[in-house]
Write an enzyme that holds these catalytic residues in place. Sequence first.
Site, short mmCIF file in Angstrom:
data_model
loop_
_atom_site.label_atom_id
_atom_site.label_comp_id
_atom_site.label_asym_id
_atom_site.label_seq_id
_atom_site.Cartn_x
_atom_site.Cartn_y
_atom_site.Cartn_z
N GLY A 70 0.83 -1.21 0.00
CA GLY A 70 0.00 0.00 0.00
C GLY A 70 0.86 1.25 0.00
CG ASP A 87 -3.66 -5.67 -0.14
OD1 ASP A 87 -4.31 -6.25 0.76
OD2 ASP A 87 -2.66 -4.99 0.11
CG ASP A 91 -4.24 -9.50 2.60
OD1 ASP A 91 -3.04 -9.51 2.33
OD2 ASP A 91 -4.88 -8.45 2.87
C1 LIG Z 1 8.11 -13.85 20.85
C2 LIG Z 1 8.73 -14.85 19.98
C3 LIG Z 1 9.07 -14.32 18.65
C4 LIG Z 1 7.83 -14.00 17.92
C5 LIG Z 1 8.11 -12.99 16.89
C6 LIG Z 1 6.98 -12.84 15.95
C7 LIG Z 1 5.93 -11.93 16.49
C8 LIG Z 1 4.98 -11.71 15.43
C9 LIG Z 1 4.19 -10.50 15.72
C10 LIG Z 1 3.53 -9.90 14.80
C11 LIG Z 1 3.47 -10.34 13.37
C12 LIG Z 1 2.38 -9.64 12.69
C13 LIG Z 1 2.42 -9.79 11.23
C14 LIG Z 1 1.21 -9.12 10.67
C15 LIG Z 1 1.45 -8.61 9.33
C16 LIG Z 1 0.20 -8.31 8.56
C17 LIG Z 1 -0.53 -7.14 9.14
C18 LIG Z 1 -1.68 -6.79 8.29
O1 LIG Z 1 -2.60 -7.51 8.07
O2 LIG Z 1 -1.62 -5.54 7.79
C19 LIG Z 1 -2.69 -5.05 7.09
C20 LIG Z 1 -3.55 -4.27 8.04
C21 LIG Z 1 -4.85 -3.85 7.41
O3 LIG Z 1 -4.59 -3.26 6.17
P1 LIG Z 1 -5.71 -3.31 4.99
O4 LIG Z 1 -6.90 -2.52 5.39
O5 LIG Z 1 -5.10 -3.01 3.68
O6 LIG Z 1 -5.97 -4.81 5.00
C22 LIG Z 1 -7.20 -5.40 4.86
C23 LIG Z 1 -7.57 -6.03 6.18
O7 LIG Z 1 -6.47 -6.83 6.63
C24 LIG Z 1 -8.82 -6.87 6.07
O8 LIG Z 1 -8.93 -7.57 7.27
P2 LIG Z 1 -10.16 -8.49 7.72
O9 LIG Z 1 -11.36 -8.08 6.96
O10 LIG Z 1 -9.71 -9.87 7.37
O11 LIG Z 1 -10.27 -8.28 9.19
C25 LIG Z 1 -8.80 -7.83 4.89
O12 LIG Z 1 -10.08 -8.20 4.62
C26 LIG Z 1 -8.26 -7.23 3.60
O13 LIG Z 1 -7.93 -8.27 2.74
C27 LIG Z 1 -7.01 -6.42 3.79
O14 LIG Z 1 -6.66 -5.79 2.59
O15 LIG Z 1 -2.80 -3.13 8.45
C28 LIG Z 1 -2.91 -2.75 9.73
O16 LIG Z 1 -3.72 -3.21 10.45
C29 LIG Z 1 -1.97 -1.70 10.18
C30 LIG Z 1 -1.36 -2.07 11.49
C31 LIG Z 1 -0.73 -3.43 11.49
C32 LIG Z 1 0.13 -3.65 12.71
C33 LIG Z 1 0.74 -5.01 12.67
C34 LIG Z 1 1.80 -5.14 13.73
C35 LIG Z 1 3.04 -5.59 13.10
C36 LIG Z 1 4.18 -5.61 14.03
C37 LIG Z 1 5.29 -4.88 13.80
C38 LIG Z 1 5.31 -3.82 12.80
C39 LIG Z 1 6.72 -3.43 12.40
C40 LIG Z 1 6.64 -2.63 11.15
C41 LIG Z 1 7.89 -2.77 10.37
C42 LIG Z 1 7.60 -2.63 8.94
C43 LIG Z 1 8.89 -2.77 8.18
C44 LIG Z 1 8.68 -2.79 6.73
C45 LIG Z 1 9.95 -2.72 6.02
N1 LIG Z 2 -0.76 -4.27 -5.10
C1 LIG Z 2 -1.42 -3.31 -4.43
C2 LIG Z 2 -1.61 -3.37 -3.05
C3 LIG Z 2 -2.30 -2.36 -2.42
N2 LIG Z 2 -2.78 -1.31 -3.13
C4 LIG Z 2 -3.52 -0.23 -2.47
O1 LIG Z 2 -3.17 -0.15 -1.09
C5 LIG Z 2 -4.31 -0.45 -0.28
C6 LIG Z 2 -3.91 -1.36 0.85
O2 LIG Z 2 -2.93 -0.71 1.58
P1 LIG Z 2 -2.14 -1.51 2.74
O3 LIG Z 2 -1.18 -0.49 3.25
O4 LIG Z 2 -3.15 -1.92 3.73
O5 LIG Z 2 -1.50 -2.64 2.05
C7 LIG Z 2 -5.31 -1.10 -1.22
O6 LIG Z 2 -6.64 -0.88 -0.80
C8 LIG Z 2 -5.01 -0.44 -2.54
O7 LIG Z 2 -5.64 0.82 -2.60
C9 LIG Z 2 -2.57 -1.27 -4.50
O8 LIG Z 2 -3.01 -0.30 -5.17
N3 LIG Z 2 -1.89 -2.25 -5.12
MG MG Z 3 -1.34 -4.61 1.60
MG MG Z 4 -3.69 -6.71 2.71
#
Ligand SMILES: CCCCCCCC/C=C\CCCCCCCC(=O)OC[C@H](COP(=O)(O)O[C@@H]1[C@H](O)[C@H](OP(=O)(O)O)[C@@H](O)[C@H](O)[C@H]1O)OC(=O)CCCCCCC/C=C\CCCCCCCC
Ligand SMILES: Nc1ccn([C@@H]2O[C@H](COP(=O)(O)O)[C@@H](O)[C@H]2O)c(=O)n1
Ligand code: MG
Ligand code: MG
Length: 200
Positions: A70, A87, A91
């Site tokens: 994104g 995306d 997922d």
């Molecule tokens: C203790 C022993 C060792 C253990 C170590 C491992 C610990 C592991 C801990 C965490 C791992 C977390 C990994 C998660 C990664 C994925 C996160 C995620 O899903 O991000 C997307 C999310 C939402 O974004 P969207 O709106 O685009 O996504 C939609 C949504 O997911 C919908 O969900 P649903 O309907 O199913 O409920 C989906 O329908 C739809 O498909 C989807 O598009 O983004 C967020 O929520 C933002 C906050 C996420 C915070 C995650 C915490 C991660 C932890 C650390 C972050 C460090 C960042 C570093 C980034 C570096 C990059 C170079």
């Molecule tokens: N290949 C992709 C992936 C994502 N997008 C845009 O980003 C939004 C999701 O953002 P995240 O930070 O949650 O990954 C998605 O709704 C798209 O608008 C895209 O264009 N192409």
């Molecule tokens: Mg994404």
């Molecule tokens: Mg996603």
Amino acid sequence: MLNVFARASVSRITDPVGAWLVRHRVSPNVVTVVGTVCSVAAAVTLFPRGWLLTGTLVVTVFLLFDLLDGAVARASGHGGDFGAVLDAGCDRIADGAVFGSLLWWALVTTGNETRGLALLLSLVAAQVISYVKARAEAQGLSATAGVAERAERLVVLLVGTGLHGLGVPYVLDVALWVLAAASVFTVGQRLVGAYRSRAG
Ligand SMILES: CCCCCCCC/C=C\CCCCCCCC(=O)OC[C@H](COP(=O)(O)O[C@@H]1[C@H](O)[C@H](OP(=O)(O)O)[C@@H](O)[C@H](O)[C@H]1O)OC(=O)CCCCCCC/C=C\CCCCCCCC
Ligand SMILES: Nc1ccn([C@@H]2O[C@H](COP(=O)(O)O)[C@@H](O)[C@H]2O)c(=O)n1
Ligand SMILES: [Mg+2]
Ligand SMILES: [Mg+2]
């Protein structure tokens, strides 16, 4: 919840990385597909063998690509409808591989039916949670609420598997049952949300 509270902090890291990738001509779809393929490959090769700590660390790295695509899309100005569909579809594939691989480990590798049941409930509920939201949006309704959105589900699961891999007892079983209960509850929340969002 994480989507609301953590996204701004995460964006402070992912936005500069996204801009850097765009300067190197990387497209958002490439980030999405590479992250998904590598998440699936890592999950299916590591989890069924019982390599839970290594699997958790490697899978986490590639799942984080979902936060990057994104950022790349925004930085390139090429984000769009198809990117959002790709995306969300990717997922579902990654979630299926992660939960499915752990389900295989629980049932086939270790014969633990209790963990298998919790994982099966979580796998099915995770797919339904996302489907209900997407289907509601297609109908012009809204179903975004839920205690167990994707980020929460993955954090609970991967902290549980990571700590189990480190040898901490009981944590995985607690995490799996909290996850299963919260995921099933979230299916209900999404359906109620869609019902309430009807006009009139
Ligand atoms: C203790 C022993 C060792 C253990 C170590 C491992 C610990 C592991 C801990 C965490 C791992 C977390 C990994 C998660 C990664 C994925 C996160 C995620 O899903 O991000 C997307 C999310 C939402 O974004 P969207 O709106 O685009 O996504 C939609 C949504 O997911 C919908 O969900 P649903 O309907 O199913 O409920 C989906 O329908 C739809 O498909 C989807 O598009 O983004 C967020 O929520 C933002 C906050 C996420 C915070 C995650 C915490 C991660 C932890 C650390 C972050 C460090 C960042 C570093 C980034 C570096 C990059 C170079
Ligand atoms: N290949 C992709 C992936 C994502 N997008 C845009 O980003 C939004 C999701 O953002 P995240 O930070 O949650 O990954 C998605 O709704 C798209 O608008 C895209 O264009 N192409
Ligand atoms: Mg994404
Ligand atoms: Mg996603």
